[in-house]
Scaffold this active site. Sequence first.
Site, PDB file in Angstrom:
ATOM      1  N   GLY A 145      -9.324   3.742  -5.774  1.00 28.84           N
ATOM      2  CA  GLY A 145      -7.926   3.314  -5.954  1.00 28.84           C
ATOM      3  C   GLY A 145      -6.925   4.057  -5.079  1.00 28.84           C
ATOM      4  N   VAL A 146      -5.794   4.410  -5.715  1.00 32.85           N
ATOM      5  CA  VAL A 146      -4.732   5.112  -4.981  1.00 32.85           C
ATOM      6  C   VAL A 146      -5.262   6.447  -4.453  1.00 32.85           C
ATOM      7  CG1 VAL A 146      -2.458   6.165  -5.209  1.00 32.85           C
ATOM      8  CG2 VAL A 146      -2.957   4.092  -6.453  1.00 32.85           C
ATOM      9  N   ASP A 147      -6.013   7.139  -5.317  1.00 29.96           N
ATOM     10  CA  ASP A 147      -6.543   8.474  -4.972  1.00 29.96           C
ATOM     11  C   ASP A 147      -7.344   8.390  -3.671  1.00 29.96           C
ATOM     12  OD1 ASP A 147      -8.126  10.954  -7.213  1.00 29.96           O
ATOM     13  OD2 ASP A 147      -6.937  11.162  -5.386  1.00 29.96           O
ATOM     14  N   TYR A 179      -8.229   3.344 -14.923  1.00 31.62           N
ATOM     15  CA  TYR A 179      -8.046   3.923 -16.277  1.00 31.62           C
ATOM     16  C   TYR A 179      -7.700   2.872 -17.330  1.00 31.62           C
ATOM     17  CZ  TYR A 179      -8.660   8.840 -14.872  1.00 31.62           C
ATOM     18  OH  TYR A 179      -9.184  10.032 -14.449  1.00 31.62           O
ATOM     19  N   ASN A 200      -7.208  12.411 -10.970  1.00 30.79           N
ATOM     20  CA  ASN A 200      -7.959  12.731 -12.189  1.00 30.79           C
ATOM     21  C   ASN A 200      -7.834  14.228 -12.444  1.00 30.79           C
ATOM     22  OD1 ASN A 200     -10.148  14.139 -10.673  1.00 30.79           O
ATOM     23  ND2 ASN A 200     -10.493  12.074  -9.893  1.00 30.79           N
ATOM     24  N   ASP A 253       0.854  -1.185   0.000  1.00 28.92           N
ATOM     25  CA  ASP A 253       0.000   0.000   0.000  1.00 28.92           C
ATOM     26  C   ASP A 253       0.896   1.243   0.000  1.00 28.92           C
ATOM     27  OD1 ASP A 253      -2.674   1.120   2.272  1.00 28.92           O
ATOM     28  OD2 ASP A 253      -1.596   2.142   0.662  1.00 28.92           O
ATOM     29  N   ILE A 254       0.829   2.034  -1.031  1.00 26.32           N
ATOM     30  CA  ILE A 254       1.733   3.198  -1.176  1.00 26.32           C
ATOM     31  C   ILE A 254       1.548   4.185  -0.030  1.00 26.32           C
ATOM     32  CG2 ILE A 254       0.200   4.646  -2.607  1.00 26.32           C
ATOM     33  CD1 ILE A 254       2.746   5.243  -4.333  1.00 26.32           C
ATOM     34  N   SER A 292      -2.486   4.798 -14.158  1.00 23.29           N
ATOM     35  CA  SER A 292      -3.415   4.427 -15.239  1.00 23.29           C
ATOM     36  C   SER A 292      -3.675   2.932 -15.357  1.00 23.29           C
ATOM     37  CB  SER A 292      -2.941   4.957 -16.615  1.00 23.29           C
ATOM     38  OG  SER A 292      -3.127   6.355 -16.689  1.00 23.29           O
ATOM     39  N   GLY A 307      -5.074   0.915 -13.345  1.00 20.63           N
ATOM     40  CA  GLY A 307      -6.250   0.434 -12.589  1.00 20.63           C
ATOM     41  C   GLY A 307      -7.528   0.869 -13.275  1.00 20.63           C
TER      42      GLY A 307
END
Length: 191
Positions: free
Chosen positions: A42-44, A135, A34, A20-21, A131, A133
């Site tokens: 996701g990450v966001d 995207y 985005n 996990d980042i 991108s 995931g």
Amino acid sequence: MAGVSEIVVGGSVLALAEGDITRFTADAIVNAANSRLAGGGGVDGAIHRAGGPSIMAELDRIRAEIGSCPTGDAVVTAAGDLPARWVIHAVGPVYRDGKQGEPELLAACYRRALELAAAHSARSISFPAISAGIYGYPVAEAARIAVSTVASGLRQGESSVERATFVLFGREVFDIFAAALDRQGRPSADG
Ligand code: APR
């Protein structure tokens, strides 16, 4: 099949980690954002959940100023409660068929993130698989572009970044990036 997990490029280290980042310490953490800088999944989603409301508050101010962040570009905020000093919110391309400029825009994200990291004197940076995931970018192609772009950015050497790490979610994506890193690390045919 796991390939290498780190190589030395231009005096810096290009590494891979699995996990996990938001739990990975780095001066700068790159978010897969985005263009509306509006947060998401996701990450966001993970970055805003772990980083806290101060990150979105700063994005609100940036959005009021610039409207939106173009695909291939990025903006910087502080990192709130994350184990970092900066979050670089990079906007990757939505994958369509690979012929709508997606490769160039994906590469631009990584180049821009390295530029912004250096502008903030970051010595370490962590990247998700931008991108790859929601995207829809095919992971092997996204990995090839990510690894080659960051490697050439580090090779240019003027960056303050001493360590760049791709933090991958799950073994499958990790192994795909490891294979890309393995290819990057091999001495090229022209020596
Ligand atoms: N740590 C590391 N990697 C993660 C994490 C995490 N906590 N969560 C997801 N990932 C991985 C995904 O599995 C994928 O491999 O990051 C990669 C990128 O996936 P996304 O987060 O979906 O990003 P992207 O494909 O660039 O789509 C961006 O999704 O969340 C929205 O607001 C965001 O609209 C934007 C879009």
